[in-house]
Write an enzyme that holds these catalytic residues in place. Structure first.
Site, PDB file in Angstrom:
ATOM      1  N   ARG A  17       0.804  -1.227   0.000  1.00 13.92           N
ATOM      2  CA  ARG A  17       0.000   0.000   0.000  1.00 13.92           C
ATOM      3  C   ARG A  17       0.834   1.274   0.000  1.00 13.92           C
ATOM      4  NH1 ARG A  17      -3.560  -1.164   4.968  1.00 13.92           N
ATOM      5  NH2 ARG A  17      -4.180   1.007   4.732  1.00 13.92           N
ATOM      6  N   ASN A 227       1.208   1.710   7.118  1.00 11.06           N
ATOM      7  CA  ASN A 227       0.885   0.843   5.979  1.00 11.06           C
ATOM      8  C   ASN A 227       0.789   1.628   4.682  1.00 11.06           C
ATOM      9  OD1 ASN A 227       0.476  -1.714   7.452  1.00 11.06           O
ATOM     10  ND2 ASN A 227      -1.117  -0.511   8.454  1.00 11.06           N
ATOM     11  N   LYS A 334      28.449  26.309   1.777  1.00  7.19           N
ATOM     12  CA  LYS A 334      28.641  24.870   1.570  1.00  7.19           C
ATOM     13  C   LYS A 334      30.101  24.515   1.772  1.00  7.19           C
ATOM     14  CE  LYS A 334      30.321  22.842  -1.626  1.00  7.19           C
ATOM     15  NZ  LYS A 334      30.929  22.210  -2.799  1.00  7.19           N
ATOM     16  N   ASN A 360      35.066  40.385   6.656  1.00  2.00           N
ATOM     17  CA  ASN A 360      33.767  40.921   6.276  1.00  2.00           C
ATOM     18  C   ASN A 360      33.552  40.660   4.793  1.00  2.00           C
ATOM     19  OD1 ASN A 360      31.650  42.752   5.426  1.00  2.00           O
ATOM     20  ND2 ASN A 360      31.825  43.628   7.471  1.00  2.00           N
ATOM     21  N   ASN A 369      33.692  28.373  -7.325  1.00  2.00           N
ATOM     22  CA  ASN A 369      34.439  27.195  -6.864  1.00  2.00           C
ATOM     23  C   ASN A 369      34.471  26.059  -7.873  1.00  2.00           C
ATOM     24  OD1 ASN A 369      31.627  26.880  -6.497  1.00  2.00           O
ATOM     25  ND2 ASN A 369      31.933  25.278  -4.987  1.00  2.00           N
ATOM     26  N   ALA A 406      35.162  46.595  -4.406  1.00  3.82           N
ATOM     27  CA  ALA A 406      33.826  46.133  -4.810  1.00  3.82           C
ATOM     28  C   ALA A 406      33.792  45.858  -6.307  1.00  3.82           C
ATOM     29  CB  ALA A 406      32.789  47.191  -4.448  1.00  3.82           C
TER      30      ALA A 406
END
Ligand code: UD1
Ligand code: CA
Length: 451
Positions: A17, A227, A334, A360, A369, A406
Site C-alpha cells: 500500500r 501501511n 557549503k 567581512n 568554486n 567592490a
C-alpha cells in the site's frame, strides 16, 4: 543487574500500500528509516542482540540495519513463521526476546524497557504491549482477566462477536522468555482462517505450559504502524511534535514550533532561538545562544555559540559557522569554515572556502568554486574585507587584512594587507548626461510634429 535481552524485528512485509519501489521499513521518519528507529529504540532499552527478519528482496534493509544481522523469510507465512527465522541467529540465548515491528517507528525505548522488566519481574512466559483501540478493527484482541493477566490473543478473523467487542488490542510488540520461545514457535500451527502461523498463539501455548502472561498498557499512538503514505505523514507529525517538545524542554525557544522541522539527530544548545519556517536536515549541531532568524535550511553543518543565522539562509553540508559569526539573508554556505566573528550578511555564495576570523564579506560576493570539472578552494584571511559583488575565482587566496575592491573579479592571490581591485578606470564627461537628454528630446519632438 538487568538480564540481557535480544530483539527480533519483523520487516518482511511487502508494504504494497505504500506504492513504492523503496521497501516500506526504509521510508524515513525524521529523516531516518523507520526500521532504524525501531532498532535504536531496542538498543536504548538495553537490548544487546538484534536480528531483523527481511523478505527475499531485503538487501537494502540489511545495509541500513548493519551491523545487526538480518535473516530472510522466503515465504511470508505469518508472524510466527517470521520470528522462527531468527532461531539460528539467537541460538543458545535464554534471556528475554522482544519481538518488534519494523514499520512502527514511534515506540519509545522506555516502553520497551518497561515491557522487558514486566516480563522478568513477573516471571511471565510472555508480556504483551497492549493498547485500548479507538477502532479495534483488524487488531488481535487481548483476552484479559483481572486487568493485566492475559489468557490469549485472538486474531480478529478468529474471534467470536463477544471477543471482537474487546477494546484491548495487541500492538504486535511482545517480550517472550527466550528459554521457551523456540519450543512454542515450533508448536504454532497454521490451522486458522488465514492459514498463517500466528505469533500471537504463543500466549495460549505459554498458558498451557502453566506460565503466566501479562499485558503492559501503552498509548495507541506510540504503537501506530505505517501501511500507507497517509500514516507515514501522521507518524512524521507525531515524531516532529516530540522533537519540538524536547527542544523546548531543553531550553530552546521555538517561535513557531509547528513550522520548525527537525531530523532525528538535530542537536540545539541552550538559549538557541529558532524563528518560523526553519528546517533542520540530518547532521546539524547548533551551540548555545545562537539566533536563527527563521526561513532557514540546515543540513550536515555546525553553528558555534552566539552566531546569528538568517533569515533566509541555507547552510549546506560541511558548513562550519564560528562563534559569533553572522550569516545573513540569502546567503548559502557549503563545505566552508566561517571563523569566529566573521560576517557574511547578504546575498552570497560561500562554497569550498575558508573565511578567517572577523573577515567581512560584502553583499553579493560569490566564490567561483567550480569550473565544470573540479571544485577549488577559496581562502580568505582573518580580518580581510571583500567588497560587494566580488567574484573570487578559486583556487585563490585573499591574505589576512587585505581589501578587495567592490565589483572585482579576483583570479590571482591578494597578499596580506594589500588592495586587490580589477575594475576598469572610471571616466567622467562633464555635462554629457544633460546634452544627451537634450538631443533625445529634440529628436522625439521632430518625430511627433511629422504625424
Ligand atoms: C499483527 C498481529 C495482531 C496485531 C497487529 C498489530 C499476528 C498474527 N497478529 O497483525 O495481533 O494486533 O499485528 O499491528 O501477529 N511480517 C513478517 N512476515 C510475515 C508476516 C508479517 O515479517 O510473514 C511482519 C510485517 O512486516 C509487520 C509485522 O510482521 O511488520 C506484522 O505483520 P502484519 O501483517 O501487519 O500483521 P497483522 O495481520 O496486522
Ligand atoms: Ca499490521
Amino acid at each position: 543487574m538487568a538480564s540481557s535481552a535480544a530483539a527480533i524485528v519483523l520487516a518482511a512485509g511487502l508494504g504494497t500500500r505504500m506504492k513504492s519501489s523503496l521497501p516500506k521499513v526504509l521510508h524515513p521518519v525524521l529523516g531516518r528509516p523507520m526500521v532504524a528507529h525501531v532498532a535504536a529504540a531496542a538498543a536504548q532499552a538495553g537490548v544487546d542482540r538484534l536480528v531483523v527478519v527481511v523478505g527475499p528482496e531485503g538487501d537494502a534493509v540489511a545495509r541500513v540495519v548493519a551491523p545487526h544481522p538480518t535473516v530472510v523469510q522466503h515465504d511470508r507465512l505469518g508472524t510466527g513463521h517470521a520470528a522462527l527465522q531468527a532461531r539460528a541467529a539467537l541460538e543458545g540465548f535464554t534471556g528475554t526476546v522482544v519481538v518488534l515491528c519494523g514499520d512502527a517507528p514511534l515506540l519509545r525505548p522506555e516502553t520497551v524497557r518497561a515491557l522487558i522488566d514486566a516480563r522478568e519481574s513477573a516471571g511471565a512466559g510472555v508480556a504483551v504491549l497492549g493498547f485500548e483501540a479507538a477502532e479495534p478493527g483488524a487488531y488481535g484482541r487481548l483476552m484479559l482477566e483481572d486487568g493485566s493477566s492475559l489468557t490469549a490473543i485472538v486474531e480478529a478473523k478468529e474471534a467470536t462477536p463477544e471477543q471482537l467487542a474487546v477494546r484491548w488490542c495487541n500492538s504486535g510488540v511482545l517480550a517472550i522468555d527466550g528459554a521457551a520461545l523456540w519450543g512454542w514457535l515450533d508448536r504454532i500451527s497454521n490451522a486458522n482462517a488465514k492459514g498463517e502461523y500466528y505469533l500471537t498463539d504463543v500466549v495460549a501455548l505459554a498458558r498451557a505450559d502453566g506460565r503466566a502472561c501479562v499485558m503492559v498498557p501503552c498509548p495507541e499512538q506510540e504503537v501506530m504502524g505505517v501501511n500507507a503514505r497517509a500514516e507515514l505523514a501522521v507518524c512524521e507529525t507525531v515524531a516532529q511534535n516530540r522533537m519540538r517538545q524536547q527542544a523546548m524542554a531543553d531550553g530552546v525557544t521555538l517561535i513557531d514550533p509547528a513550522t520548525t522541522y527537525f531530523s532525528w539527530d538535530t542537536r540545539l544548545g541552550r538559549d538557541v532561538t529558532v524563528g518560523p519556517f526553519t528546517v533542520f536536515g540530518p547532521g546539524v549541531t547548533v551551540a548555545d545562544g545562537v539566533e536563527i532568524k527563521g526561513f532557514c535550511h540546515f543540513e550536515d553543518c555546525t553553528v558555534a555559540a552566539g552566531a546569528s543565522v538568517g533569515p533566509y539562509a541555507r547552510l549546506r553540508p560541511g558548513a562550519e559557522i564560528g562563534e559569533g559569526a553572522h550569516i545573513g539573508n540569502f546567503v548559502e554556505v557549503k563545505k566552508a569554515t566561517v571563523e569566529a566573528g566573521a560576517k557574511v550578511n547578504h546575498l552570497s555564495y560561500i562554497g569550498d572556502a575558508f573565511v578567517g576570523a572577523k573577515a567581512n564579506i560584502g553583499a553579493g560576493t560569490i566564490t567561483c568554486n567550480y569550473d565544470g570539472f573540479g571544485k577549488y578552494k577559496t581562502t580568505i584571511g582573518a580580518g580581510a574585507f571583500v567588497g560587494s559583488n566580488s567574484s573570487l575565482v578559486a583556487p585563490v587566496t585573499i591574505g589576512d587584512g587585505a581589501i578587495v575592491g567592490a565589483g572585482s573579479v579576483i583570479t590571482r592571490d591578494v597578499e596580506a594587507d594589500a588592495l586587490g581591485v580589477t575594475r576598469a578606470e572610471q571616466v567622467q564627461k562633464s555635462g554629457w548626461a544633460a546634452r544627451f537628454r537634450d538631443v533625445k528630446r529634440a529628436a522625439k519632438l521632430a518625430l511627433s510634429a511629422k504625424k
